[in-house]
Design a protein around this motif. Structure first.
Motif, PDB file in Angstrom:
ATOM      1  N   PRO A 392      19.057  23.731  58.216  1.00  0.00           N
ATOM      2  CA  PRO A 392      18.667  22.535  57.451  1.00  0.00           C
ATOM      3  C   PRO A 392      18.709  22.748  55.943  1.00  0.00           C
ATOM      4  O   PRO A 392      18.929  21.792  55.186  1.00  0.00           O
ATOM      5  CB  PRO A 392      17.241  22.243  57.935  1.00  0.00           C
ATOM      6  N   ALA A 393      18.518  24.008  55.499  1.00  0.00           N
ATOM      7  CA  ALA A 393      18.575  24.277  54.060  1.00  0.00           C
ATOM      8  C   ALA A 393      20.000  24.150  53.538  1.00  0.00           C
ATOM      9  O   ALA A 393      20.219  23.717  52.403  1.00  0.00           O
ATOM     10  CB  ALA A 393      18.014  25.674  53.771  1.00  0.00           C
ATOM     11  N   VAL A 394      20.977  24.511  54.343  1.00  0.00           N
ATOM     12  CA  VAL A 394      22.381  24.326  53.966  1.00  0.00           C
ATOM     13  C   VAL A 394      22.710  22.839  53.934  1.00  0.00           C
ATOM     14  O   VAL A 394      23.347  22.330  52.999  1.00  0.00           O
ATOM     15  CB  VAL A 394      23.311  25.070  54.952  1.00  0.00           C
ATOM     16  N   GLU A 395      22.246  22.112  54.964  1.00  0.00           N
ATOM     17  CA  GLU A 395      22.521  20.669  55.041  1.00  0.00           C
ATOM     18  C   GLU A 395      21.909  19.918  53.859  1.00  0.00           C
ATOM     19  O   GLU A 395      22.493  18.943  53.367  1.00  0.00           O
ATOM     20  CB  GLU A 395      21.980  20.115  56.363  1.00  0.00           C
ATOM     21  N   ALA A 396      20.750  20.375  53.375  1.00  0.00           N
ATOM     22  CA  ALA A 396      20.089  19.696  52.255  1.00  0.00           C
ATOM     23  C   ALA A 396      20.945  19.730  51.001  1.00  0.00           C
ATOM     24  O   ALA A 396      20.939  18.789  50.198  1.00  0.00           O
ATOM     25  CB  ALA A 396      18.730  20.336  51.983  1.00  0.00           C
ATOM     26  N   GLY A 400      23.367  16.464  49.391  1.00  0.00           N
ATOM     27  CA  GLY A 400      22.951  16.054  48.052  1.00  0.00           C
ATOM     28  C   GLY A 400      21.459  15.895  47.858  1.00  0.00           C
ATOM     29  O   GLY A 400      21.015  15.477  46.784  1.00  0.00           O
ATOM     30  N   ASP A 401      20.639  16.241  48.872  1.00  0.00           N
ATOM     31  CA  ASP A 401      19.185  16.168  48.679  1.00  0.00           C
ATOM     32  C   ASP A 401      18.733  17.172  47.617  1.00  0.00           C
ATOM     33  O   ASP A 401      17.742  16.959  46.934  1.00  0.00           O
ATOM     34  CB  ASP A 401      18.449  16.446  50.000  1.00  0.00           C
ATOM     35  N   GLY A 532       7.844  11.815  58.733  1.00  0.00           N
ATOM     36  CA  GLY A 532       8.201  12.995  59.522  1.00  0.00           C
ATOM     37  C   GLY A 532       9.487  13.667  59.093  1.00  0.00           C
ATOM     38  O   GLY A 532       9.942  14.623  59.729  1.00  0.00           O
ATOM     39  N   LYS A 533      10.097  13.184  58.000  1.00  0.00           N
ATOM     40  CA  LYS A 533      11.338  13.795  57.526  1.00  0.00           C
ATOM     41  C   LYS A 533      11.011  15.062  56.734  1.00  0.00           C
ATOM     42  O   LYS A 533      10.116  15.069  55.887  1.00  0.00           O
ATOM     43  CB  LYS A 533      12.092  12.813  56.631  1.00  0.00           C
ATOM     44  N   PRO A 534      11.745  16.158  57.008  1.00  0.00           N
ATOM     45  CA  PRO A 534      11.507  17.389  56.237  1.00  0.00           C
ATOM     46  C   PRO A 534      11.678  17.162  54.738  1.00  0.00           C
ATOM     47  O   PRO A 534      12.626  16.496  54.310  1.00  0.00           O
ATOM     48  CB  PRO A 534      12.563  18.358  56.776  1.00  0.00           C
ATOM     49  N   GLN A 535      10.752  17.726  53.957  1.00  0.00           N
ATOM     50  CA  GLN A 535      10.823  17.588  52.497  1.00  0.00           C
ATOM     51  C   GLN A 535      11.539  18.775  51.886  1.00  0.00           C
ATOM     52  O   GLN A 535      11.395  19.912  52.330  1.00  0.00           O
ATOM     53  CB  GLN A 535       9.406  17.507  51.898  1.00  0.00           C
ATOM     54  N   VAL A 536      12.287  18.492  50.824  1.00  0.00           N
ATOM     55  CA  VAL A 536      12.860  19.576  50.019  1.00  0.00           C
ATOM     56  C   VAL A 536      11.788  20.064  49.039  1.00  0.00           C
ATOM     57  O   VAL A 536      10.870  19.317  48.703  1.00  0.00           O
ATOM     58  CB  VAL A 536      14.112  19.105  49.250  1.00  0.00           C
ATOM     59  N   PRO A 537      11.881  21.306  48.587  1.00  0.00           N
ATOM     60  CA  PRO A 537      10.883  21.782  47.610  1.00  0.00           C
ATOM     61  C   PRO A 537      11.117  21.241  46.204  1.00  0.00           C
ATOM     62  O   PRO A 537      10.197  21.117  45.412  1.00  0.00           O
ATOM     63  CB  PRO A 537      11.042  23.302  47.644  1.00  0.00           C
ATOM     64  N   PHE A 538      12.380  20.938  45.895  1.00  0.00           N
ATOM     65  CA  PHE A 538      12.771  20.448  44.571  1.00  0.00           C
ATOM     66  C   PHE A 538      14.083  19.703  44.732  1.00  0.00           C
ATOM     67  O   PHE A 538      14.830  19.932  45.692  1.00  0.00           O
ATOM     68  CB  PHE A 538      12.935  21.602  43.574  1.00  0.00           C
ATOM     69  N   LYS A 539      14.361  18.817  43.785  1.00  0.00           N
ATOM     70  CA  LYS A 539      15.574  17.996  43.891  1.00  0.00           C
ATOM     71  C   LYS A 539      16.763  18.636  43.176  1.00  0.00           C
ATOM     72  O   LYS A 539      17.912  18.365  43.507  1.00  0.00           O
ATOM     73  CB  LYS A 539      15.301  16.608  43.307  1.00  0.00           C
ATOM     74  N   THR A 540      16.467  19.457  42.190  1.00  0.00           N
ATOM     75  CA  THR A 540      17.534  20.086  41.401  1.00  0.00           C
ATOM     76  C   THR A 540      17.197  21.559  41.198  1.00  0.00           C
ATOM     77  O   THR A 540      16.038  21.912  40.980  1.00  0.00           O
ATOM     78  CB  THR A 540      17.668  19.406  40.024  1.00  0.00           C
TER      79      THR A 540
END
Length: 953
Positions: A392-396, A400-401, A532-540
Motif C-alpha cells: 500500500p505504501a508503493v500504491e500511495a 499521487g496520494d 476506514g480508508k488508510p491515511q498517509v502520514p504526509f502529502k508531500t
C-alpha cells in the motif's frame, strides 16, 4: 529604531516574547483549514548542524507562511532517544567520572542514569532550535520514549505480532563487535582500503579433476579467517571450466570438511578464479546462495569477533543441526579475527595450498559509532515482514496520494520498496523500547503489552517464571510512528483528527528507506480516516540536498570542515574555533592539519552574522534536491541585505514619523508614477513569492524578495521619492509618504517567513503609522497575496523607461570617465510621441537623479555635435562630448588599459596552453581561468570601441 542593525540585541529577547505569548501554537479554530509539519526528530545527544539548520529553515518558512494565511498550524517538535548514541554518551561519562561500566550499575540503575543525563544535558539541540527562530509549539514537545509514544510502540508491536507481521528468526545482521549489537545499514560507514586477495587451493574429493586436469580448484577471498565456516563452493553453471564439477565435493583444508560444489550465477566467470567459497554464516551474499542451495550455516565467531571454541551449526532455515561437526582446530580457538586471518594464511602456505596473493582495493564496513570493522553475524533477532506493508505504501505514491519533490526521488523509493527485505528491529542495547515479549523456562515466547496481559491472555499461573526479552527496538521503529504517535494514537484524539495527515515531510534522500518509507508503511497500516480508508502520514516528501563545504566536500569532523550554525549566528574567535575543531582529536597529525587549514580559511575567526542572514542564505540556496556548496561570501552578502532593509526602513521612518501620511478622512492625495510603479512591483513580487513557496522553490522565493527589496524598493523607489519629498506639492508628498509606509509594511509581512527577527522589529516601529494595522505581532498578520487592483502596467512600462534612461547616463559617465556630479546637457532623439511624453512627464526626476543641467527632445533634422550615445527604448540618448573630457589624456588612459588587458589575456592563454597545468589542476580551477579569459576579451572589445569613439571627437 536603532541607527545600526544589530541582530544580537534583538533576536533572543524577541524569541522569548513570541514563545511566552503562545504565538507558535495552533489557533484552534477548526472551521479554518489545518496545516501541520512534523519535525524530523533530531537525536537527543545531538547539536544543531548545517543540515538541521537548512531543513529547519525550510520548515519554519513554510509554517510561518501558512500561519499568516490564517490556517490552524502546528509544527510538531520532538527528539529521538537515539539508542546507541545516547548509551555511548552515558557509558563514556560514567567511565570518565566514576571509573564504572554499565554492568557495575545493572540495567535498571543504568537506565535511570541515562534519564538523569537527559534531564541535565539532553536539551542542547532544542535550545539551538530556538536560536534559529523555529516557531514550533514547545508545549507539545515529544520524546520517542515518553509515556505516550512508548505505549504506541508497544501497541504497534503487539498488533503486528498478532497479524504474523513480526517474527523472531536466526538471520545475518550487521554486527558491531565493540558495541555488541546489531546495527542498521545507515550506521555502517564503508571505507576504501588497500588490502589483499588471497587465492587458496581446495583439493577435489574422490579423485575428481578440473577440465584442465587439476585435482584442486582455486578460490579467492579477502577474509581468510572465514574459511573455517565454509559449507560450499559456487561456480557459474555456464562456466566450461567447472560445470562438470557441479554436484561433486572438495575437502576443505584446515578442518577436513567435505563441502559441495554448487552451480550459481553469483559466481562470475570473468571475476577472480571463477570459484567462490560460500560461508553462509559470515557473508550476506553467501547467505543468499546458501538459502538457494540449502547449505548449512556454520558460525565460527563470538560476539567479540573472536574464533569460537566450538562452532554453531545450523540448517539453512536457522535450526540447530548436526550435519557437520562443530569442532574447530584448537590453535584457532579464542583467537582474535585478524590474528586468525594471518594464522590461516600461514597454515595454507605451510600446506602448499596458498596459490598467490594479489593487491586488492577493498570496501570495508565500519560501525559509525563503535569505529570497528562490522561483521555479518548469525543471530536471533526480531523482524518485521515488510512486503505486505510495502504494497500500500508503493500504491500511495503511484496514485499521487504522496508526492516526492523533486519527482525523480520516486524512482529511488520504488527501487527499494519493490525489492524490500524483512526489517531487523531488535538491538542488543539497554536504552530504548524494550521488546514486549516474555519467555518461560521452556523457551516459549509470549507477546503482550505488559506481563500482566501476557499472563492473563495465556492463563499462566503465578508460579510460571517469565523473563522479558533483553533486547530493545531499533530507534527507526519508534520514529516510524512519529506522525501519528505524536498526536496521541492509539487514542482517537482531537489532535489526530485536526493535524493528521501532515502536509509535508522535509528530509534528506539518504533516509528515504530508513525513515520516510517506514513511516509510510506504518501509518497506512494503522491509521484510518472516518471512512476506514488508510491515511498517509504526509502529502508531500520534500527532499533536500546535502550542504557541503566551499570545495564541494562532505562536512565531517575528521576533515575539520564542519561549520556550526550557531557560530555563524553569534560569531566565534579564531582560537576558540581551532579548539572546537581539534580539541578532542586523538591523532596529532590530523589535528595539526585541521588547525592549519582553519587558520588559513578563517584568519579572524567567524563574524557574528545573525540568524536572519543565515536563514536567508540557506533559503536562497534551497534548490530542490541538489547538494549545496556553502559560501561564506553569500552569508556576508545576505547580512548586507539585512542591513540594506534596516537602513531603508529608517529612511521611511524619517520621512513619515510625525508627518501627514494621508490616512485622515478627506485627505487630498496625489500618487506619483513611481508610487504606482512600486505598488505594481510589489504585487508581482507577492505573486511570485507565493507561487515559489507552493512549489517548494525557496531559493526562487528568497531571490524574489532580494530582487524586490534591494533593487526595486531600496535602490530605485527610495531614490525616486526624493524629488517628490523635496519639491512636490503637499498632495504629492502625502501620496508618496503613504506609499512608502504601506509598501514597506506589506514587504515586511512578505519577507517575515524567511527573516522573522528583523521584520518583526521593524514592523513594530512601522505599525503605529499605518492606518488599520492591528495586532501585537507580525507573524499573525496576513501574508500578502496578489491584488490586481494595485497593479498598473502603464506605470511599470513608464518607470522601466525612466530607469533605463538614468542607468544609461550613469553608464556613459563611467565609460568616458566623466565626473558623476558634473551636470550634463542631454538630448533625446525620440522615435515616437510616447517616449517624448515620458521625457516631459518625468523631467524633474530625470534631472535630479541623473544629475543633468538640461534635457530636451531634438527637433526633426536638428544637427548634433559629436556625442556619446545609448539606446533608451526605441530612442537615442545623446550627450555632447565637447569640453567634457581631455581627448588626448583619455586616449592615453585607454591605451594603458588595453595594454594591461592584452597582457592578462596573453598570461592566461599561456597557462591554458600548458598541458601540464590543464592535466593537473582541478577542473574547477581550469574552468575559472577560461572564464577570466573570456572576461578580459570582452573588456578589450569595449576599450577598442571607446577608443574609436573618442578618436572621432
Amino acid at each position: 529604531m536603532e541607527k545600526t542593525y544589530n541582530p544580537q540585541s534583538i533576536e533572543q529577547s524577541l524569541y522569548q516574547t513570541w514563545e511566552e505569548n503562545g504565538y507558535f501554537k495552533p489557533h484552534g479554530d477548526t472551521s479554518k483549514d489545518a496545516y501541520s509539519i512534523m519535525i524530523p526528530p533530531p537525536n537527543v545527544t545531538g547539536s544543531l548542524h548545517m543540515g538541521h539548520a537548512f531543513q529547519d529553515t525550510i520548515m519554519d518558512t513554510l509554517i510561518r507562511c501558512e500561519r499568516m494565511k490564517g490556517k490552524n498550524t502546528l509544527w510538531q517538535v520532538g527528539t529521538d532517544h537515539a539508542g546507541i548514541a545516547t548509551q555511548m554518551v552515558v557509558e563514556r561519562k560514567i567511565a570518565a567520572e566514576e571509573g564504572k561500566t554499565k554492568n557495575d550499575y545493572g540495567r535498571d540503575a543504568f537506565i535511570d542514569k541515562i534519564w538523569e543525563w537527559k534531564g541535565e544535558s539532553g536539551g542542547t539541540i532544542t535550545k539551538q532550535l530556538r536560536r534559529l527562530g523555529a516557531s514550533v509549539d514547545w508545549d507539545r514537545e515529544r520524546f520517542t520514549m515518553d509515556d505516550g509514544l512508548s505505549n504506541a510502540v508497544k501497541e504497534v508491536f503487539v498488533r503486528l505480532y498478532e497479524e504474523d507481521l513480526i517474527y523472531r528468526g536466526k538471520r545475518l545482521v550487521n554486527w558491531d563487535p565493540k558495541l555488541h549489537t546489531a546495527i542498521s545499514d545507515l550506521e555502517v560507514e564503508n571505507k576504501d582500503k588497500k588490502g589483499y586477495m588471497w587465492h587458496f587451493r581446495y583439493p577435489l574429493a574422490d579423485g575428481a579433476k578440473t577440465a584442465e586436469g587439476k585435482d584442486y580448484i582455486v578460490v579467492a577471498t579477502t577474509r581468510p579467517e572465514t574459511v573455517l565456516g565454509d559449507t560450499g563452493v559456487a561456480v557459474n553453471p555456464e562456466d566450461p571450466r567447472y560445470k562438470a564439477l557441479i554436484g561433486k565435493e572438495v575437502i576443505l583444508p584446515l578442518v577436513d570438511r567435505r563441502i559441495p560444489i554448487v552451480g550459481d550465477e553469483h559466481a562470475d566467470m570473468e571475476k577472480g578464479t571463477g570459484c567462490v567459497k560460500i560461508t553462509p554464516a559470515h557473508d550476506f551474499n553467501d547467505y543468499e546462495v546458501g538459502k538457494r542451495h540449502q547449505l548449512p550455516m556454520i558460525n565460527i565467531l563470538t560476539f567479540d569477533a573472536n574464533i569460537r571454541d566450538t562452532a554453531e551449526v545450523f540448517t539453512s532455515n536457522g535450526e540447530a543441526s548436526d550435519v557437520y561437526s562443530s569442532e574447530l582446530p584448537e590453535k584457532y580457538q579464542g583467537m582474535e579475527r585478524f590474528a586468525a586471518r594471518k594464522a590461516v594464511v600461514a597454515e595454507f602456505e605451510e600446506l602448499g595450498l596458498l596459490d598467490e596473493i594479489k593487491d586488492h582495493e577493498l570496501t570495508v564496513p565500519y560501525g559509525d559509532r563503535g569505529g570497528v570493522v562490522i561483521e555479518p553475524m548469525l543471530t536471533d533477532q526480531w523482524y518485521v515482514r515488510t512486503a505486505p506493508l510495502a504494497k500500500p505504501a508503493v500504491e500511495a505514491v503511484e496514485n499521487g496520494d504522496i508526492k516526492f519533490v523533486p519527482k525523480q526521488y520516486e524512482n529511488m523509493y520504488f527501487a527499494w520498496m519493490r525489492d524490500v527485505q524483512d526489517w531487523c528491529i531488535s538491538r542488543q542495547l539497554w536504552w530504548g523500547h524494550r521488546i514486549p515479549a516474555w519467555y518461560d523456562n521452556d523457551g516459549n515466547v509470549y507477546v503482550g503489552r505488559t506481563e500482566e496481559e501476557v499472563r492473563e491472555n495465556n492463563n499462566l499461573a503465578p508460579v510460571v517464571v517469565l523473563r522479558q526479552d533483553d533486547d530493545v527496538l531499533d530507534t527507526w521503529f519508534s520514529s516510524a510512528l512519529w506522525t501519528f504517535g505524536t498526536q496521541g494514537w492509539p487514542e482517537d484524539t482531537e489532535a489526530l483528527k485536526a493535524f493528521h495527515p501532515s502536509e509535508v515531510l522535509v528530509s534528506g534522500f539518504d533516509i528515504i528507506f530508513f525513515w520516510v518509507a517506514r513511516m509510510m508503511m506504518m501509518t497506512l497500516h494503522f491509521v484510518k480516516d472516518e471512512n476506514g480508508k488508510p491515511q498517509v502520514p504526509f502529502k508531500t516528501v520534500y527532499m533536500t540536498g546535502l550542504i557541503r563545504d566551499e570545495n564541494g566536500d562532505k562536512m565531517s569532523k575528521s576533515k575539520g570542515n564542519v561549520l556550526d550554525p550557531i557560530d555563524m549566528i553569534d560569531g566565534i574567535d579564531l582560537e576558540s574555533l581551532v579548539e572546537k575543531r581539534t580539541g578532542n582529536m586523538m591523532q596529532p597529525k590530523l589535528a595539526a592539519k585541521i588547525e592549519k587549514n582553519t587558520r588559513k580559511t578563517f584568519e579572524n575567526g567567524i563574524e557574528a552574522y545573525g540568524t536572519d542572514a543565515l536563514r536567508f542564505t540557506l533559503a536562497a540556496m534551497a534548490s530542490t534536491g541538489r547538494d549545496i556548496n556553502w559560501d561564506m561570501k553569500r552569508l556576508e552578502g545576505y547580512r548586507n541585505f539585512c542591513n540594506k532593509l534596516w537602513n531603508a526602513s529608517r529612511y521611511v521612518l524619517m520621512n513619515t514619523e510625525e508627518q501627514d501620511c494621508g490616512f485622515a478622512a478627506g485627505a487630498e492625495l496625489e500618487y506619483s508614477l513611481a508610487d504606482k510603479w512600486i505598488e505594481s512591483q510589489f504585487e508581482l513580487a507577492a505573486k511570485a513569492f507565493n507561487e515559489h513557496i507552493e512549489s517548494y522553490r525557496l531559493d526562487m522565493a528568497a531571490n524574489t524578495l532580494y530582487e524586490f527589496i534591494w533593487n526595486q524598493f531600496c535602490d530605485w523607489y527610495l531614490e525616486l521619492t526624493k524629488p517628490v519629498l523635496w519639491k512636490g506639492t503637499e498632495a504629492q508628498q502625502r501620496g508618496t509618504r503613504r506609499t512608502l509606509i504601506t509598501v514597506l509594511e506589506k514587504t515586511l509581512r512578505l519577507a517575515h517567513p524567511v527573516i522573522p527577527y528583523i521584520t518583526e522589529t521593524i514592523w513594530q516601529s512601522i505599525k503605529p503609522l499605518v492606518d488599520g494595522v492591528e495586532g501585537d505581532t507580525i507573524m499573525l498578520q496576513s501574508l500578502p497575496q496578489y491584488d490586481a487592483d494595485n497593479f498598473h502596467q502603464e506605470a511599470l512600462d513608464d518607470i522601466e523607461w525612466v530607469k533605463t534612461f538614468i542607468t544609461s547616463i550613469r553608464n556613459l559617465r563611467a565609460e568616458y570617465d566623466i565626473n558623476p556630479g558634473k551636470p550634463l546637457e542631454v538630448m533625446l532623439k525620440a522615435t515616437d510621441e510616447t517616449e517624448a511624453s515620458r521625457l516631459a512627464a518625468n523631467q524633474q526626476v530625470l534631472v535630479s537623479l541623473a544629475k543633468l543641467e538640461s534635457v530636451r527632445v531634438l527637433a526633426i533634422d536638428e544637427e548634433t555635435p559629436a556625442c556619446a550615445t545609448a539606446l533608451v527604448g526605441k530612442s537615442e540618448l545623446m550627450i555632447p562630448m565637447a569640453g567634457l573630457i581631455n581627448k588626448e589624456a583619455e586616449l592615453e588612459r585607454l591605451a594603458k588599459e588595453m595594454t594591461k588587458t592584452q597582457g592578462e589575456i596573453k598570461r592566461i592563454e599561456g597557462k591554458l596552453n600548458n598541458q601540464g597545468f590543464v592535466a593537473k589542476a582541478p577542473e574547477a580551477v581550469v574552468a575559472k581561468e577560461r572564464e577570466k579569459l573570456e572576461g578580459y576579451k570582452e573588456t578589450l572589445v569595449k576599450l577598442e570601441e571607446q577608443k574609436t569613439a573618442i578618436a572621432a571627437l
